[in-house]
Design a protein around this motif. Structure first.
Motif, mmCIF file in Angstrom:
data_model
loop_
_atom_site.group_PDB
_atom_site.id
_atom_site.type_symbol
_atom_site.label_atom_id
_atom_site.label_comp_id
_atom_site.label_asym_id
_atom_site.label_seq_id
_atom_site.Cartn_x
_atom_site.Cartn_y
_atom_site.Cartn_z
ATOM 1 N N ASP A 26 16.309 41.430 25.137
ATOM 2 C CA ASP A 26 16.923 41.699 23.839
ATOM 3 C C ASP A 26 16.922 43.210 23.585
ATOM 4 O O ASP A 26 15.965 43.774 23.065
ATOM 5 C CB ASP A 26 16.141 40.967 22.751
ATOM 6 N N TRP A 27 18.023 43.838 23.961
ATOM 7 C CA TRP A 27 18.125 45.281 23.781
ATOM 8 C C TRP A 27 18.229 45.649 22.301
ATOM 9 O O TRP A 27 17.905 46.766 21.918
ATOM 10 C CB TRP A 27 19.300 45.830 24.570
ATOM 11 N N ASP A 28 18.678 44.706 21.461
ATOM 12 C CA ASP A 28 18.722 44.962 20.014
ATOM 13 C C ASP A 28 17.304 45.147 19.460
ATOM 14 O O ASP A 28 17.082 45.987 18.587
ATOM 15 C CB ASP A 28 19.426 43.820 19.270
ATOM 16 N N ALA A 29 16.360 44.377 19.980
ATOM 17 C CA ALA A 29 14.964 44.509 19.536
ATOM 18 C C ALA A 29 14.413 45.873 19.936
ATOM 19 O O ALA A 29 13.679 46.506 19.171
ATOM 20 C CB ALA A 29 14.114 43.390 20.133
ATOM 21 N N ILE A 30 14.796 46.331 21.120
ATOM 22 C CA ILE A 30 14.365 47.665 21.567
ATOM 23 C C ILE A 30 14.959 48.726 20.636
ATOM 24 O O ILE A 30 14.265 49.649 20.208
ATOM 25 C CB ILE A 30 14.786 47.911 23.032
ATOM 26 N N ALA A 31 16.236 48.562 20.315
ATOM 27 C CA ALA A 31 16.910 49.508 19.407
ATOM 28 C C ALA A 31 16.252 49.508 18.031
ATOM 29 O O ALA A 31 16.122 50.570 17.396
ATOM 30 C CB ALA A 31 18.390 49.153 19.287
ATOM 31 N N GLU A 32 15.822 48.339 17.582
ATOM 32 C CA GLU A 32 15.165 48.256 16.272
ATOM 33 C C GLU A 32 13.856 49.046 16.279
ATOM 34 O O GLU A 32 13.580 49.799 15.338
ATOM 35 C CB GLU A 32 14.899 46.796 15.892
ATOM 36 N N VAL A 33 13.070 48.880 17.330
ATOM 37 C CA VAL A 33 11.820 49.647 17.429
ATOM 38 C C VAL A 33 12.136 51.134 17.419
ATOM 39 O O VAL A 33 11.507 51.914 16.698
ATOM 40 C CB VAL A 33 11.016 49.258 18.698
ATOM 41 N N LYS A 34 13.125 51.527 18.200
ATOM 42 C CA LYS A 34 13.501 52.947 18.275
ATOM 43 C C LYS A 34 13.870 53.491 16.895
ATOM 44 O O LYS A 34 13.516 54.617 16.546
ATOM 45 C CB LYS A 34 14.666 53.131 19.269
ATOM 46 N N SER A 35 14.552 52.678 16.109
ATOM 47 C CA SER A 35 14.980 53.133 14.784
ATOM 48 C C SER A 35 13.823 53.249 13.795
ATOM 49 O O SER A 35 13.949 53.935 12.777
ATOM 50 C CB SER A 35 16.039 52.187 14.211
ATOM 51 N N LEU A 36 12.705 52.610 14.097
ATOM 52 C CA LEU A 36 11.577 52.580 13.164
ATOM 53 C C LEU A 36 10.485 53.610 13.447
ATOM 54 O O LEU A 36 9.594 53.795 12.620
ATOM 55 C CB LEU A 36 10.948 51.176 13.161
ATOM 56 N N VAL A 37 10.543 54.259 14.614
ATOM 57 C CA VAL A 37 9.471 55.193 14.969
ATOM 58 C C VAL A 37 10.030 56.579 15.253
ATOM 59 O O VAL A 37 11.223 56.737 15.532
ATOM 60 C CB VAL A 37 8.653 54.686 16.191
ATOM 61 N N LYS A 38 9.141 57.558 15.187
ATOM 62 C CA LYS A 38 9.536 58.940 15.495
ATOM 63 C C LYS A 38 9.144 59.326 16.918
ATOM 64 O O LYS A 38 9.650 60.302 17.455
ATOM 65 C CB LYS A 38 8.876 59.893 14.497
ATOM 66 N N ILE A 39 8.202 58.590 17.512
ATOM 67 C CA ILE A 39 7.758 58.899 18.873
ATOM 68 C C ILE A 39 8.796 58.391 19.884
ATOM 69 O O ILE A 39 9.611 57.523 19.565
ATOM 70 C CB ILE A 39 6.367 58.282 19.169
ATOM 71 N N PRO A 40 8.787 58.942 21.095
ATOM 72 C CA PRO A 40 9.729 58.476 22.112
ATOM 73 C C PRO A 40 9.538 56.995 22.443
ATOM 74 O O PRO A 40 8.416 56.478 22.432
ATOM 75 C CB PRO A 40 9.402 59.341 23.328
ATOM 76 N N VAL A 41 10.647 56.334 22.738
ATOM 77 C CA VAL A 41 10.641 54.922 23.107
ATOM 78 C C VAL A 41 11.241 54.775 24.502
ATOM 79 O O VAL A 41 12.307 55.327 24.788
ATOM 80 C CB VAL A 41 11.439 54.070 22.093
ATOM 81 N N ILE A 42 10.530 54.028 25.330
ATOM 82 C CA ILE A 42 11.015 53.686 26.666
ATOM 83 C C ILE A 42 11.467 52.239 26.612
ATOM 84 O O ILE A 42 10.704 51.359 26.212
ATOM 85 C CB ILE A 42 9.906 53.849 27.726
ATOM 86 N N GLY A 43 12.712 51.984 27.013
ATOM 87 C CA GLY A 43 13.244 50.626 27.023
ATOM 88 C C GLY A 43 13.124 50.003 28.396
ATOM 89 O O GLY A 43 13.257 50.674 29.415
ATOM 90 N N SER A 44 12.895 48.691 28.415
ATOM 91 C CA SER A 44 12.746 47.969 29.670
ATOM 92 C C SER A 44 13.328 46.572 29.528
ATOM 93 O O SER A 44 13.235 45.956 28.473
ATOM 94 C CB SER A 44 11.262 47.890 30.037
#
Length: 160
Positions: A26-44
């Motif tokens: 679920d890449w949408d869930a990854i995008a949601e996390v990215k939108s909620l934090v200021k630290i870098p996000v690694i998607g997998s």
């Protein structure tokens, strides 16, 4: 919580524990996390091609992409090469090197046995018959596997 506790980045795999290896990440869930934090996000999750890397970056706006099982049949993805871009002689050399390292580390019997699961990923299985695939998985000393490898790569079907 990771960010609040001083974490400097977070990796998010877009698949639940219940899904195991089934279904789509679920890449949408990854995008949601990215939108909620200021630290870098690694998607997998579900990254098997170079295009998948670019799609995930665009879709989820992640800072980096982590590649897991997609690298097993194509370790060249880290050089931004899709499997069909890798010449057969490079694949064959990689197989030989990987097998040699397994045998060096585990011994011939265990090294050869443990390597077989990787061998079926390396060899372009879609070009082989069922009997040829079974032959790759058959228990044998590493020297016999290397002989089989030569036969496979010398066959007309692998010249595609």
């Amino acid at each position: 919580m990771i960010e609040e506790e001083g974490g400097s980045l977070v990796a998010v795999h877009g698949r639940t524990k219940e899904q195991r290896y089934a279904g789509n990440a679920d890449w949408d869930a990854i995008a949601e996390v990215k939108s909620l934090v200021k630290i870098p996000v690694i998607g997998s999750g579900d990254v098997k091609t170079v295009a998948d890397i670019d799609r995930m970056k665009a879709h989820a706006n992640v800072d980096a992409v982590m590649i897991g099982r997609g690298a097993i049949p194509n370790p060249w993805i880290f050089s931004r090469l899709d499997r069909d871009q890798v010449p057969p002689d490079v694949v064959k050399a990689t197989i030989r090197k990987h097998l040699a390292r397994c045998v060096e580390f585990y011994g011939d019997e265990d090294g050869s046995r443990l390597f077989r699961k990787n061998a079926v990923q390396y060899v372009m299985m879609q070009h082989l018959s069922r009997d040829e695939r079974k032959e790759i998985l058959k228990s044998r000393p590493s020297s016999e596997f290397l002989e089989l490898l030569e036969k496979i790569y010398d066959s007309p079907v692998m010249q595609i």
